[in-house]
Design an enzyme around this catalytic site. Structure first.
Site, PDB file in Angstrom:
ATOM      1  N   SER A  35       0.806  -1.225   0.000  1.00 37.95           N
ATOM      2  CA  SER A  35       0.000   0.000   0.000  1.00 37.95           C
ATOM      3  C   SER A  35       0.839   1.276   0.000  1.00 37.95           C
ATOM      4  CB  SER A  35      -0.942   0.014   1.214  1.00 37.95           C
ATOM      5  OG  SER A  35      -0.220   0.157   2.418  1.00 37.95           O
TER       6      SER A  35
ATOM      7  N   LYS B   8       0.995   4.727   6.823  1.00 42.73           N
ATOM      8  CA  LYS B   8       0.432   5.578   5.771  1.00 42.73           C
ATOM      9  C   LYS B   8       1.110   6.949   5.848  1.00 42.73           C
ATOM     10  CE  LYS B   8      -2.789   2.440   4.834  1.00 42.73           C
ATOM     11  NZ  LYS B   8      -2.673   1.579   3.630  1.00 42.73           N
TER      12      LYS B   8
END
Length: 231
Positions: A52, A120
């Site tokens: 990701s 993230k």
């Protein structure tokens, strides 16, 4: 020249094998204590399990996270951070934990593979208005279009239309591989509307430590956000 015989036997070296083992055990104990202190208060290692954050972070990268940088005053847009999953973003783990690896993780001798953490990039800080331009597909933060050099090749800033204002004490988080990141956008209908509580931040990713050919920065980049006005 004669050598006088005093009748004394040569002294045997004290300690022997047992003494050597005690020294080794002492060194190991000190190393474990030092590693535990570092892991608890300063840095912690994590293993990257998914793509990701590609290509900034790749699958099986080992990163070191700075545990000191974890508050609103210390964080900024563009930081790559690790945070605890308290909103159920991740599915339950289907594998039984390995007790030995858990023990090594606890003392900091093995990177954390916990299913309860995510990594993230901070896109929106408290008060920020974040949306996506429908024509250019660029992110727009407080009216400023963002050019994101860290995006995975072929990825647009977002193929999902959204418009949010980040509440106090929260963050808006997105992965760099936007086409394969279950980030804040994917959880806007969730219990916290896709926002991440700053209190759940573990720290900022600083270094990719392994593999050695990828040694270097973990990818925090505040430059694209330099022209963003305060909300």
């Amino acid at each position: 020249m004669t050598v006088e015989n005093t009748g004394r036997r040569p002294r045997k070296r004290r300690g022997g094998f047992l003494g050597g083992m005690k020294e080794i055990l002492l060194i190991l104990a000190i190393a474990i204590v030092v590693s535990f202190v570092i892991r608890t208060f300063f840095f912690r290692a994590f293993l990257i399990p998914s793509g990701s954050m590609e290509n900034t972070l790749q699958v099986n990268d080992r990163i070191f996270v700075n545990l000191i940088i974890d508050s609103e005053e210390q964080l900024e847009r563009g930081d790559v951070i690790v945070f605890e999953d308290h909103q159920g973003w991740l599915p339950p783990s289907e594998t039984d934990p390995n007790p030995l690896l858990q023990a090594l993780e606890f003392v900091g001798l093995y990177p954390s593979t916990s299913e309860q953490h995510l990594v993230k990039r901070i896109i929106g800080m408290p008060g920020d208005h974040v949306t996506v331009d429908p024509e250019s597909r660029q992110l727009v933060v407080n009216g400023e279009a963002i050019d994101e050099p860290y995006l995975a090749p072929g990825s647009t800033a977002s193929d999902i239309d959204f418009e949010v204002t980040v509440p106090e004490g929260q963050l808006w988080m997105m992965g760099d591989h936007r086409d394969a990141s279950g980030d804040s956008r994917a959880h806007m209908d969730g219990p916290n509307d896709g926002f991440v509580n700053i209190d759940h931040v573990v720290g900022r990713a600083e270094v990719v430590a392994w593999p050695l050919d990828r040694w270097g920065s973990a990818g925090s980049d505040g430059e694209p956000f330099e022209e963003v006005p305060e909300p």
